[in-house]
Design an enzyme around this catalytic site. Sequence first.
Site, PDB file in Angstrom:
ATOM      1  N   ASP A  30      34.884  60.459   9.136  1.00 37.96           N
ATOM      2  CA  ASP A  30      34.273  59.129   9.100  1.00 37.96           C
ATOM      3  C   ASP A  30      34.576  58.422  10.411  1.00 37.96           C
ATOM      4  O   ASP A  30      35.367  58.881  11.230  1.00 37.96           O
ATOM      5  CB  ASP A  30      34.786  58.318   7.901  1.00 37.96           C
ATOM      6  CG  ASP A  30      36.313  58.349   7.800  1.00 37.96           C
ATOM      7  OD1 ASP A  30      36.983  58.187   8.846  1.00 37.96           O
ATOM      8  OD2 ASP A  30      36.833  58.540   6.688  1.00 37.96           O
ATOM      9  N   ASP A  32      35.438  54.474  12.068  1.00 37.89           N
ATOM     10  CA  ASP A  32      35.809  53.080  11.866  1.00 37.89           C
ATOM     11  C   ASP A  32      35.484  52.296  13.127  1.00 37.89           C
ATOM     12  O   ASP A  32      35.523  52.838  14.244  1.00 37.89           O
ATOM     13  CB  ASP A  32      37.309  52.951  11.557  1.00 37.89           C
ATOM     14  CG  ASP A  32      37.686  53.626  10.246  1.00 37.89           C
ATOM     15  OD1 ASP A  32      36.807  53.750   9.376  1.00 37.89           O
ATOM     16  OD2 ASP A  32      38.849  54.037  10.100  1.00 37.89           O
ATOM     17  N   ASP A 109      49.119  51.864  13.435  1.00 35.94           N
ATOM     18  CA  ASP A 109      50.347  52.516  12.995  1.00 35.94           C
ATOM     19  C   ASP A 109      50.910  53.495  14.031  1.00 35.94           C
ATOM     20  O   ASP A 109      52.038  53.343  14.499  1.00 35.94           O
ATOM     21  CB  ASP A 109      50.143  53.202  11.629  1.00 35.94           C
ATOM     22  CG  ASP A 109      48.916  54.094  11.583  1.00 35.94           C
ATOM     23  OD1 ASP A 109      48.282  54.320  12.623  1.00 35.94           O
ATOM     24  OD2 ASP A 109      48.585  54.571  10.477  1.00 35.94           O
TER      25      ASP A 109
END
EC number: 2.7.7.19
Length: 405
Positions: A30, A32, A109
């Site tokens: 996917d 983002d 992160d």
Amino acid sequence: MLTRLSKSGYEAYLVGGGVRDLLLGREPKDFDVATNARPEEVKQVFNNCRLIGRRFRLAHVHFGREIIEVATFRSNQKTTEAGDRQVENGMILRDNVYGTLEEDAQRRDFTINALYYNIDDFSVVDFANGMVDLQQGVIRLLGDVESRYREDPVRLLRAIRFAAKLGFVIEPATEAPIARFAPLLGEVPSARLYEEVLKLFLGGAALESFEKLRHYELFGQLFPATEEALSHEDHEFPITFVNRGMANTDDRLSQGKSVTPAFLFAVLLWEPVRLRAERFEAEGAHPLEALQNAAAEVLSEQAKHVSIPKRFSYPMRDIWQLQARFTQRQGKRPQRLASHPKFRAAYDFLLLRAESGEVDQELADWWTLYQHANGEEKVSMTEQGRRGRGRRRRKRRKKTQTVDE
């Protein structure tokens, strides 16, 4: 999509795993998008947009079955606006404080996930030296390690997932506190951990993920009953069974075959269910009742840690309960079992049990032959089973008579 945001006067970049995987030559699952447009502004640009989330306000833009997740740049700066950021014991419960691209990069992160692709000049924007870590195969947390784990304990699992999936090593400072912080996962909602478990075990590296989770003492936080059973095993087959189940999952995914979470969780929870059923039987319960009660208890306890939706827990019960019926090979029972909607999953489960040594390989081989046999051959196989059962009964009667005499 990026072009439309840009033409509407906003900054927009591809970010995260999609960029990382493209740079590694992998096919992204996917994409983002990160932008300086607020969620409400994204919705104004795209009619096919839906705003979601309380913890992190996001925009989901729908293109048929595909969903592009659009996140607004976030900042570490504190705000006086009520409800924008909520922190409790170091854990971020809500974060909708918006900032700049560079601030957003520092909020990511891991360094390898803080890479932004700019379609205007086809460049990669890297504020965190993520390209170096990507080239060297290193998983490194951004910022103060302990604070970042406390902010979101799911990062413990993400470190394991990326290391297993990408074949990377975890940087020493990022690795050191993982086992110590494992109990923090108890503060994460069980529904969120369910989603993380699926990513861990359905990403093509289930076996490696399972081994790493146990190594870093994280598996017991997710599946405490299974960890307890495996840590006190008297035989090798329980751990072999789970290992083979994880390897089977990886093999199916590599061949483009489907994998249902029901089968995955049935494998992970089988040992505590089996042991508890044995205990109930020893206390006088009928085998089927013992298994049903054991399944109910284990699933109820498991829901406190990793929530399993009913659409998967019900098939799991079927897979478990059908195992006893595989030993019934006489008459029309095999035919009835083979017509059960969950027969195939239960049969695959039986194969794993045989491969790990929990049941005789002969039983699994019989069912393999039965499925490929024609009508006459099936009748012959079930008649042989009936005659074999008759011989066993006669031997028992003869033995009993000898003892009585």
